[in-house]
Design an enzyme around this catalytic site. Sequence first.
Site, PDB file in Angstrom:
ATOM      1  N   ASP A   1       0.849  -1.195   0.000  1.00 34.79           N
ATOM      2  CA  ASP A   1       0.000   0.000   0.000  1.00 34.79           C
ATOM      3  C   ASP A   1       0.888   1.248   0.000  1.00 34.79           C
ATOM      4  OD1 ASP A   1      -2.958   1.093   0.848  1.00 34.79           O
ATOM      5  OD2 ASP A   1      -1.377   2.287   1.769  1.00 34.79           O
TER       6      ASP A   1
ATOM      7  N   TYR B   1       3.194   9.955  -0.474  1.00 35.54           N
ATOM      8  CA  TYR B   1       4.309   9.400   0.300  1.00 35.54           C
ATOM      9  C   TYR B   1       5.653   9.570  -0.405  1.00 35.54           C
ATOM     10  CZ  TYR B   1       0.397   6.929   2.558  1.00 35.54           C
ATOM     11  OH  TYR B   1      -0.781   6.608   3.169  1.00 35.54           O
TER      12      TYR B   1
ATOM     13  N   LYS C   1      -2.672   5.924  -4.140  1.00 43.83           N
ATOM     14  CA  LYS C   1      -3.745   6.882  -3.860  1.00 43.83           C
ATOM     15  C   LYS C   1      -3.524   8.195  -4.601  1.00 43.83           C
ATOM     16  CE  LYS C   1      -3.666   4.904   0.763  1.00 43.83           C
ATOM     17  NZ  LYS C   1      -2.231   4.609   0.870  1.00 43.83           N
TER      18      LYS C   1
ATOM     19  N   HIS D   1      -7.576   9.819  -1.855  1.00 45.26           N
ATOM     20  CA  HIS D   1      -6.880   9.787  -0.575  1.00 45.26           C
ATOM     21  C   HIS D   1      -7.618  10.486   0.567  1.00 45.26           C
ATOM     22  CE1 HIS D   1      -2.470   9.527   1.012  1.00 45.26           C
ATOM     23  NE2 HIS D   1      -3.316   9.304   1.986  1.00 45.26           N
TER      24      HIS D   1
END
Length: 288
Positions: A54, A59, A84, A117
């Site tokens: 994931d 990120y 996401k 997200h």
Amino acid sequence: MAAAGGGGVRGCPALPLANGRSIPVLGLGTSHQGGYSHDAVVHALQKCGIRHIDTAKRYGCESLLQKAIKESSVKREDLWITTKLWHSDYGYENTKKACLESCERLGVEYLDLYLIHWPDAHVLGKSNREVRAETWRAMEELYDKGLCRSIGVSNFLISHLEQLKEDCMITPHVNQVEYHPFQRPQELVDYCRTRDIVFEGYCPLAKGEALTHPTIIQLAKKYGRTPAQICIRWSIQNGIVTIPKSTKAERIQENFKVFDFTIAEDDIEILNGMHDGRHVSWDPSLIV
């Protein structure tokens, strides 16, 4: 729970999605701010049999994951990859472009799961609802084309899901929300189940807060396990797809050794009763 086939983890069950695919109930989460380790991901894939990864554009580690996946030599069809869409890319055309860019960074031709997200859109002159609907229409198109094998949302509450239901055609396959013993949004879990939306939980260890709680320590001793294993096993037994994060190989190994024991029902109830409403991550309740 069915045993995992393609995209599964050895010994890891999977939950069926409304579209007939199955998502492994345990995955490895990644994050920003030091939340990524190349060696840990390779170890997870090669040594722990983890097949569910994931991540998210936010990120900043999609390109790094491509390298780790290649180095692991695990076949693409055996992986479940979730990423996401961040709010800076919301909107119909932006969403389609962002998805292709995420695929390119990850080095894949399709995503197993693509999530919106966050419910807040931050678009001047448009309501969050309008932007979410426009964004979801693009997600539906990406799904119809097969670029995303499943589509879903993250941090969406009942009000957000109800609006999406009125505005769009396809029901999200997954809703990924904070879930741990102190934050167990059972009304939202129940709502998702009535609509065939699989509930996925992040922060299962409450960013470490759960690991020092006396009740969890006591149960860990009782079962001869670690507090982390108790939290992860509890989450899975509650029917939640669970994605702990770690950058340490030994912790990842520990987090995935949860399929050879069962927590008794009365102990599950003790853990269920620890909910106090606290968030260790974002709180979407103020987003309309």
